[in-house]
Scaffold this motif. Sequence first.
Motif, short mmCIF file in Angstrom:
data_model
loop_
_atom_site.label_atom_id
_atom_site.label_comp_id
_atom_site.label_asym_id
_atom_site.label_seq_id
_atom_site.Cartn_x
_atom_site.Cartn_y
_atom_site.Cartn_z
N ARG A 84 2.44 -10.32 21.10
CA ARG A 84 1.09 -9.99 21.53
C ARG A 84 0.71 -10.75 22.80
NH1 ARG A 84 -1.15 -10.84 16.99
NH2 ARG A 84 -0.95 -8.69 16.30
N ALA A 85 1.24 -11.97 22.94
CA ALA A 85 0.92 -12.78 24.12
C ALA A 85 1.78 -12.42 25.33
CB ALA A 85 1.08 -14.26 23.78
N GLY A 86 2.77 -11.55 25.14
CA GLY A 86 3.63 -11.13 26.24
C GLY A 86 4.81 -12.03 26.51
N ARG A 90 8.00 -11.00 28.91
CA ARG A 90 8.40 -11.73 30.11
C ARG A 90 9.86 -12.15 30.05
NH1 ARG A 90 3.14 -13.83 29.41
NH2 ARG A 90 3.91 -15.70 28.35
N SER A 91 10.43 -12.18 28.86
CA SER A 91 11.84 -12.54 28.73
C SER A 91 12.76 -11.49 29.34
CB SER A 91 12.20 -12.73 27.24
OG SER A 91 11.45 -13.76 26.66
N ARG A 92 12.23 -10.30 29.57
CA ARG A 92 13.06 -9.23 30.13
C ARG A 92 13.58 -9.57 31.52
NH1 ARG A 92 10.61 -3.32 28.57
NH2 ARG A 92 10.10 -3.75 26.40
N VAL A 93 12.82 -10.36 32.27
CA VAL A 93 13.20 -10.62 33.66
C VAL A 93 14.06 -11.88 33.77
CG1 VAL A 93 11.15 -9.47 34.55
CG2 VAL A 93 11.08 -11.93 34.07
N THR A 94 14.37 -12.51 32.66
CA THR A 94 15.18 -13.73 32.69
C THR A 94 16.64 -13.38 32.41
OG1 THR A 94 14.95 -14.24 30.33
CG2 THR A 94 13.21 -15.02 31.81
N ARG A 248 17.13 -4.54 21.78
CA ARG A 248 16.34 -3.31 22.00
C ARG A 248 14.97 -3.63 22.53
NH1 ARG A 248 18.28 -1.83 16.62
NH2 ARG A 248 20.03 -0.40 16.80
N SER A 249 14.39 -4.77 22.08
CA SER A 249 13.02 -5.12 22.47
C SER A 249 12.97 -5.81 23.82
CB SER A 249 12.40 -6.04 21.41
OG SER A 249 12.35 -5.39 20.16
N VAL A 250 14.06 -6.48 24.21
CA VAL A 250 14.09 -7.24 25.44
C VAL A 250 15.24 -6.73 26.30
CG1 VAL A 250 14.10 -9.54 26.46
CG2 VAL A 250 13.26 -9.22 24.14
#
Length: 251
Positions: A84-86, A90-94, A248-250
């Motif tokens: 919920r906090a994102g 944000r882990s997608r770009v790491t 799948r989520s990240v």
Amino acid sequence: MKFVRDTWLIFENQMRLLLRNPVWVLVGVFQPVMYLLLFAPLLRPALQVSTDAEAYEIFVPGMLVMLAIFGGLFQGFGLIAELRAGVIERSRVTPVSRLALLLGRTLRDVVSLVAQAVIITLLALIFDLRVFLGNLLLAYLMLALIALMTSALSYGVALRVRSEDALAPLMNTVAQPVLLLSGILLPLTYAPGWLQNVAEWNPFSWAVDGTRALFRGDLGAPEVWQGLAITAVLAVLAVVWAAREFARSVR
């Protein structure tokens, strides 16, 4: 090496967050301590054992397994808050490994739950509980595998449902029969035959039997190695499934 470094970075960050608010460790210990103080004294006459030490030798291992099960199954609530906090978004770009995102968190949960188990064991020593150090370390390994499995399952389910309102009743529905069919509070040797037969399909009953064997000093009991083998296999399967949910989520 990159995977190990990524896992350590996630674990270190999660431990830092936990240590900033250690009250959660104490909250996790509160309920088992209440069982230790208010329920365990009833066991000596109920189990018809000769000493309090024998009663605690039966009860404490089951309570530690209960701590590992319940402590792990409800870790998913924290992950939903991160969703919920994102944080997960944000882990997608790491470049951090998706498996490391899971393992770092589950290892934090394992360390936290084993620390709670150590506290409870030390308190139980006041009530004349005695256990060999080697057997105790092996019992903690069993608890760590259970915590790893239940924590990974909880994270995987949390990624699927993404709602505390759905996760809470689902985890409670799973936890209740697991508790009743594992002989955590009372050994299943006191149960009728049909209930013992049903309980054999519950992997946690094997873990409870194995942990009790370790506490009574029976290292060579088949329940010990059967329990370790079953929990290890299930822990690996749970981590693999939850890691796929993270992937799948990240991505």
